[in-house]
Design an enzyme around this catalytic site. Structure first.
Site: not given
Length: 601
Positions: A381, A325-326, A328, A331
């Site tokens: 959700d 997914a595009p 950032i 972690m």
């Protein structure tokens, strides 16, 4: 032939026991939903929240009960394929004239896959597609209440008919001023009809059960006038004296979609025929998938079933590939998507770099907390799945490598069907609505302003987003939720322009946190130190330190400080914590102030 007859009788008994297990589940589910009316009338808000939370667990409890009964009475896991094929056929026959056949089929799947331990294999023993139609099922017999009531007013008696519509819900507490509320609703209904002339078919259709959530009850229906159909919902609340009033009227699909948003808690509604409620709601909100409507009604397992069927259909009619997914990378979660499909898929990674200190079970616990909590329109959700099969050729090589690197325990690549075609099996995933990450949305505005500092559209986009971000945090605070990691990347923008939080691995209850001011330095060395020199406990939060992380851009800072400077003050957070601890339940309205008729004290 004798063994065959025995097998047939055994299959019928198993099918009957399965349906009895489902009927018990739905009877308990419906009874708890029906009790929401009394809790609303008596203003038992803690009880309402507790019931909403506990009802979510009903399904899995009943599935376990049914599986244990089948194993105990019929040794179900030892029965042959032929017996199970007959069980399914008998079950279909038992669903003739049943009021919840689609839910019963899903319950059958849940119990069967639990017993047969074949949760991701395609086989003949589950309902891959619905076998019984839900078209034209309605409540009937035994004094059953119809799905909706229809009123046929004319101009002379319309006001009286509106009053009768409200009285028919038989709420056992008085209205503060019913005549005023009737006038408000009557005028709003006329104002939302395109023509003043009432056509021959003019009518008001209202679902027979109220929709309860938190401190509100909602009348849900539609106005039909000629070729026009106007959806509406009326919000019923208590005032400071405990009397009722109609607080707001929502009269278009956009407002209804927000009321039924995936970022809000599930409604409690007493329904004999849930498919009829879903069909009615779809005429009001045609853009809303059936899966999301079942979810909104508290029937999350059926929502998952329909979503997965829609997903498989989409896979068959698309050719693009799943990709990382595009945005950032997180972690804790590995996120991927299919560009043509408006959802994201989230895997918990196998390990987390410092300073993250958590476990897979703790993360799953946070997601369960959100599932059971009041999401106040600010937390997405999620649907949780195990052992999900994907076509291997639909994954980009980069995504496969990413999963192998960060979540190898969750990945299998195998020939599931024995036909020589490799498929990807992911052992545990979460799926949620795709949104534009807030940091990307803000960057788009920054980039446009770099080109043209006078770009009013970009400036407005930036300002609205920052203000909405602060509003989202304040709504979360009202719901007793501290987001933990408040960075822009952990929030998204919905199609309606609402800011929604979606990164749950660090959330905590506000009441579990200790909000503090940063202590004054004891000496010059403290002031110049690059390290934190004061003690920080595991639940300590220092709101004044949010600024350097969030407000580096001067325009962002100006917009934020103009509306939400109090979020940097420990006193704001501590005051809310104390009120929540005292049992106060904040109002978070699922509609704009402009939709309100009156403002209660």
């Amino acid at each position: 032939m004798f063994p065959q007859r025995l097998d047939n009788a055994l299959a019928f008994d198993i099918a009957t026991a399965l349906l009895e297990g489902f009927n018990r589940h739905y009877r308990l589910f419906r009874a708890e939903s029906a009790r929401a009316k009394h809790r609303f009338e008596t203003q038992d808000w803690p009880g309402q929240q507790r019931a909403q939370r506990e009802r979510i667990e009903f399904y899995d409890l009943r599935v376990r009960e049914a599986a244990m009964r089948l194993e105990r009475e019929f040794k179900a896991s030892e029965q042959s394929h032929d017996v199970w094929a007959q069980v399914k056929l008998h079950f279909i026959g038992l669903l003739v004239d049943h009021h919840q056949p689609e839910l019963a089929e899903t319950f059958f799947n849940s119990v069967t896959t639990k017993i047969l331990h074949r949760s991701y294999f395609h086989n003949d023993f589950i309902f891959v597609r619905p076998a019984v139609s839900t078209e034209y099922i309605d409540s009937e017999g035994g004094g059953a209440v119809p799905t909706y009531r229809a009123y046929y007013p004319n101009r002379e008696n319309m006001r009286a008919q509106v009053k009768q519509m409200l009285v028919d819900f038989d709420l056992q507490c008085p209205f503060a001023d019913l005549e005023r509320d009737v006038d408000n609703v009557f005028e709003a209904m006329l104002a939302n009809c395109e023509h003043e002339k009432l056509r021959a078919n003019f009518q008001i259709q209202v679902l027979s059960s109220l929709f309860f959530r938190n401190k509100g009850a909602y009348v849900v229906g539609k106005i039909i006038n000629g070729y026009q159909s106007v959806p509406f919902a009326l919000a019923v609340l208590h005032d400071a004296q405990g009397r009722l009033h109609i607080d707001a009227g929502l009269f278009n699909e956009a407002e209804l979609v927000i009321l039924f948003s995936f970022a809000r808690a599930y409604f409690m509604v007493d329904m004999q025929v849930p498919s009829a409620y879903v069909q009615f709601l779809r005429t009001m909100m045609p853009s809303k998938p059936r899966a999301e409507l079942y979810n909104a009604l508290g029937l999350a397992k059926q929502g998952k079933t329909l979503f997965y069927r829609d997903f498989l259909f989409h896979l068959r009619h698309s050719t693009d590939q799943f990709r990382i997914a595009p945005g950032i990378k997180g972690m804790v979660m590995l996120v991927f998507d299919l560009p043509s499909f408006p959802f994201v898929f989230k895997l918990i990674k196998d390990y987390y770099p410092p300073p993250k200190e958590t476990t897979r079970e703790q993360i799953k616990g946070k997601y369960l907390l959100v599932k059971q909590h009041d999401r106040v329109g600010r937390m997405a959700d999620t649907m949780e799945y195990s052992n999900v099969v994907f076509p291997a050729d639909r994954f980009t090589p980069e995504l496969i490598e990413e999963i192998r690197k960060f979540a190898p325990s969750q990945l299998e690549i195998m020939d599931v069907n024995g036909d020589g075609v490799e498929e990807v099996v992911l052992k545990h995933i979460y799926i949620e609505r795709r949104m534009i990450p807030l940091n990307i949305y803000l960057q788009e505005a920054f980039d446009a302003l770099q080109v043209d500092p006078m770009n009013e559209k970009a400036r407005g986009q930036l300002c609205r987003s920052v203000v909405e971000y602060g509003n989202a945090i304040k709504d979360l605070v009202a719901a007793n939720i501290f987001p933990g990691d408040m960075l822009w990347k952990n929030f998204g923008i919905t199609h309606q322009g609402k800011v929604v939080f979606y990164d749950y691995d660090e959330i905590e209850y506000i009441t579990d946190c200790n909000f503090r001011k940063v202590p004054e330095p004891r000496c010059e060395e403290d002031e110049l130190s690059g390290e934190i020199w004061y003690h920080v406990g595991p639940y300590d939060v220092f709101p004044e330190t949010f600024g350097p992380f969030l407000l580096g851009n001067p325009m962002v800072r100006d917009d934020f400080m103009a509306q939400h400077a109090d979020l940097l003050d420990a006193g704001f957070w501590q005051a809310h914590k104390e009120r929540i601890a005292e049992g106060y339940m904040h109002d978070v309205f699922p509609y704009e102030p402009s939709s309100r008729f009156v403002h209660a004290d």
